[in-house]
Design a protein around this motif. Structure first.
Motif, PDB file in Angstrom:
ATOM      1  N   LEU A 136       0.830  -1.196   0.000  1.00 49.90           N
ATOM      2  CA  LEU A 136       0.000   0.000   0.000  1.00 49.90           C
ATOM      3  C   LEU A 136       0.869   1.251   0.000  1.00 49.90           C
ATOM      4  CD1 LEU A 136      -2.757   1.340   0.146  1.00 49.90           C
ATOM      5  CD2 LEU A 136      -2.669   1.090   2.634  1.00 49.90           C
ATOM      6  N   ARG A 137       1.910   1.258   0.797  1.00 53.83           N
ATOM      7  CA  ARG A 137       2.809   2.419   0.839  1.00 53.83           C
ATOM      8  C   ARG A 137       3.470   2.623  -0.519  1.00 53.83           C
ATOM      9  NH1 ARG A 137       4.375   0.350   6.131  1.00 53.83           N
ATOM     10  NH2 ARG A 137       6.156  -0.565   5.096  1.00 53.83           N
ATOM     11  N   ALA A 138       3.890   1.552  -1.148  1.00 51.63           N
ATOM     12  CA  ALA A 138       4.510   1.664  -2.470  1.00 51.63           C
ATOM     13  C   ALA A 138       3.507   2.215  -3.478  1.00 51.63           C
ATOM     14  CB  ALA A 138       5.039   0.309  -2.924  1.00 51.63           C
ATOM     15  N   ASP A 139       2.251   1.795  -3.365  1.00 52.15           N
ATOM     16  CA  ASP A 139       1.213   2.317  -4.247  1.00 52.15           C
ATOM     17  C   ASP A 139       1.009   3.811  -4.034  1.00 52.15           C
ATOM     18  OD1 ASP A 139       0.783  -0.166  -5.355  1.00 52.15           O
ATOM     19  OD2 ASP A 139      -1.015  -0.608  -4.157  1.00 52.15           O
ATOM     20  N   VAL A 140       1.030   4.252  -2.792  1.00 52.74           N
ATOM     21  CA  VAL A 140       0.856   5.677  -2.492  1.00 52.74           C
ATOM     22  C   VAL A 140       1.991   6.481  -3.116  1.00 52.74           C
ATOM     23  CG1 VAL A 140       0.879   7.402  -0.642  1.00 52.74           C
ATOM     24  CG2 VAL A 140      -0.518   5.337  -0.405  1.00 52.74           C
ATOM     25  N   VAL A 141       3.210   6.006  -2.982  1.00 50.55           N
ATOM     26  CA  VAL A 141       4.351   6.697  -3.569  1.00 50.55           C
ATOM     27  C   VAL A 141       4.208   6.767  -5.085  1.00 50.55           C
ATOM     28  CG1 VAL A 141       6.846   6.559  -3.976  1.00 50.55           C
ATOM     29  CG2 VAL A 141       5.925   6.170  -1.685  1.00 50.55           C
ATOM     30  N   ARG A 142       3.831   5.659  -5.695  1.00 48.43           N
ATOM     31  CA  ARG A 142       3.659   5.625  -7.149  1.00 48.43           C
ATOM     32  C   ARG A 142       2.566   6.591  -7.587  1.00 48.43           C
ATOM     33  NH1 ARG A 142       0.042   3.368  -9.886  1.00 48.43           N
ATOM     34  NH2 ARG A 142      -0.627   1.924  -8.257  1.00 48.43           N
ATOM     35  N   LEU A 143       1.459   6.617  -6.867  1.00 43.02           N
ATOM     36  CA  LEU A 143       0.367   7.512  -7.215  1.00 43.02           C
ATOM     37  C   LEU A 143       0.763   8.978  -7.072  1.00 43.02           C
ATOM     38  CD1 LEU A 143      -2.670   5.608  -5.664  1.00 43.02           C
ATOM     39  CD2 LEU A 143      -2.211   5.998  -8.096  1.00 43.02           C
ATOM     40  N   ARG A 144       1.524   9.291  -6.059  1.00 44.96           N
ATOM     41  CA  ARG A 144       2.007  10.675  -5.901  1.00 44.96           C
ATOM     42  C   ARG A 144       2.886  11.087  -7.073  1.00 44.96           C
ATOM     43  NH1 ARG A 144       3.329  12.236   0.312  1.00 44.96           N
ATOM     44  NH2 ARG A 144       1.215  11.985   1.065  1.00 44.96           N
ATOM     45  N   GLN A 145       3.720  10.179  -7.520  1.00 44.85           N
ATOM     46  CA  GLN A 145       4.579  10.480  -8.663  1.00 44.85           C
ATOM     47  C   GLN A 145       3.744  10.704  -9.920  1.00 44.85           C
ATOM     48  OE1 GLN A 145       7.063   7.009  -8.484  1.00 44.85           O
ATOM     49  NE2 GLN A 145       8.639   8.033  -7.275  1.00 44.85           N
ATOM     50  N   GLU A 146       2.722   9.887 -10.111  1.00 44.19           N
ATOM     51  CA  GLU A 146       1.852  10.042 -11.275  1.00 44.19           C
ATOM     52  C   GLU A 146       1.100  11.370 -11.227  1.00 44.19           C
ATOM     53  OE1 GLU A 146      -0.672   6.631 -11.805  1.00 44.19           O
ATOM     54  OE2 GLU A 146       1.037   5.260 -11.877  1.00 44.19           O
ATOM     55  N   VAL A 147       0.622  11.755 -10.062  1.00 45.35           N
ATOM     56  CA  VAL A 147      -0.079  13.030  -9.924  1.00 45.35           C
ATOM     57  C   VAL A 147       0.874  14.187 -10.235  1.00 45.35           C
ATOM     58  CG1 VAL A 147      -1.153  14.606  -8.252  1.00 45.35           C
ATOM     59  CG2 VAL A 147      -1.853  12.201  -8.334  1.00 45.35           C
ATOM     60  N   ALA A 148       2.103  14.107  -9.761  1.00 39.74           N
ATOM     61  CA  ALA A 148       3.080  15.160 -10.047  1.00 39.74           C
ATOM     62  C   ALA A 148       3.332  15.264 -11.553  1.00 39.74           C
ATOM     63  CB  ALA A 148       4.382  14.882  -9.301  1.00 39.74           C
ATOM     64  N   GLU A 149       3.441  14.128 -12.216  1.00 39.46           N
ATOM     65  CA  GLU A 149       3.642  14.141 -13.668  1.00 39.46           C
ATOM     66  C   GLU A 149       2.431  14.744 -14.387  1.00 39.46           C
ATOM     67  OE1 GLU A 149       4.546  10.129 -14.822  1.00 39.46           O
ATOM     68  OE2 GLU A 149       6.378  10.092 -13.616  1.00 39.46           O
ATOM     69  N   LEU A 150       1.239  14.409 -13.942  1.00 39.22           N
ATOM     70  CA  LEU A 150       0.029  14.969 -14.548  1.00 39.22           C
ATOM     71  C   LEU A 150      -0.051  16.481 -14.339  1.00 39.22           C
ATOM     72  CD1 LEU A 150      -2.569  12.200 -13.650  1.00 39.22           C
ATOM     73  CD2 LEU A 150      -1.715  12.777 -15.927  1.00 39.22           C
ATOM     74  N   ARG A 151       0.359  16.941 -13.176  1.00 42.47           N
ATOM     75  CA  ARG A 151       0.392  18.386 -12.922  1.00 42.47           C
ATOM     76  C   ARG A 151       1.336  19.086 -13.890  1.00 42.47           C
ATOM     77  NH1 ARG A 151       0.609  17.865  -6.581  1.00 42.47           N
ATOM     78  NH2 ARG A 151      -1.602  17.966  -6.128  1.00 42.47           N
ATOM     79  N   GLU A 152       2.509  18.493 -14.091  1.00 40.65           N
ATOM     80  CA  GLU A 152       3.478  19.078 -15.019  1.00 40.65           C
ATOM     81  C   GLU A 152       2.892  19.154 -16.424  1.00 40.65           C
ATOM     82  OE1 GLU A 152       7.185  16.978 -14.841  1.00 40.65           O
ATOM     83  OE2 GLU A 152       7.414  17.354 -12.697  1.00 40.65           O
TER      84      GLU A 152
END
Length: 109
Positions: free
Chosen positions: A83-99
């Motif tokens: 679950l923690r790894a999923d949260v980290v991955r999702l945060r990275q994806e959100v940051a990329e989408l923001r960019e």
């Protein structure tokens, strides 16, 4: 059972990302030196650590005081790590989408 210092390193690094904390902030909150944290985060020179040290880090990471000791013994639930790894991955994806969004908005202006 042998000690799983790799799991401790993964747990600390993942939790730092989840909480958006730096190593220095963790050092301040836990009272543990940045050098010791670096060793734990990179599983460099694994050796016996005091239960108080692991408890201080656990509490600074907003976990129960025995959390890292349980991880070390292989007792932490696997799905928690996933679950923690999923949260980290999702945060990275959100940051990329923001960019991408910022770039798209810039092209429309």
């Amino acid at each position: 059972m042998s000690k799983d210092w790799d799991a401790v390193a993964t747990a600390i690094n993942t939790r730092l990302a989840e909480l958006d904390l730096t190593q220095r902030e963790l050092a301040e909150k836990s009272g543990v030196s940045t050098a010791t944290l670096r060793q734990l985060q990179n599983n460099y020179e694994p050796r016996r650590r005091s239960p108080r040290l692991l408890a201080a880090i656990s509490e600074a990471l907003r976990w129960p005081s025995d959390h890292l000791a349980q991880v070390l013994e292989g007792e932490a639930p696997e799905d928690e790590v996933d679950l923690r790894a999923d949260v980290v991955r999702l945060r990275q994806e959100v940051a990329e989408l923001r960019e991408r969004l910022v770039a798209l908005e810039g092209k429309q202006a």
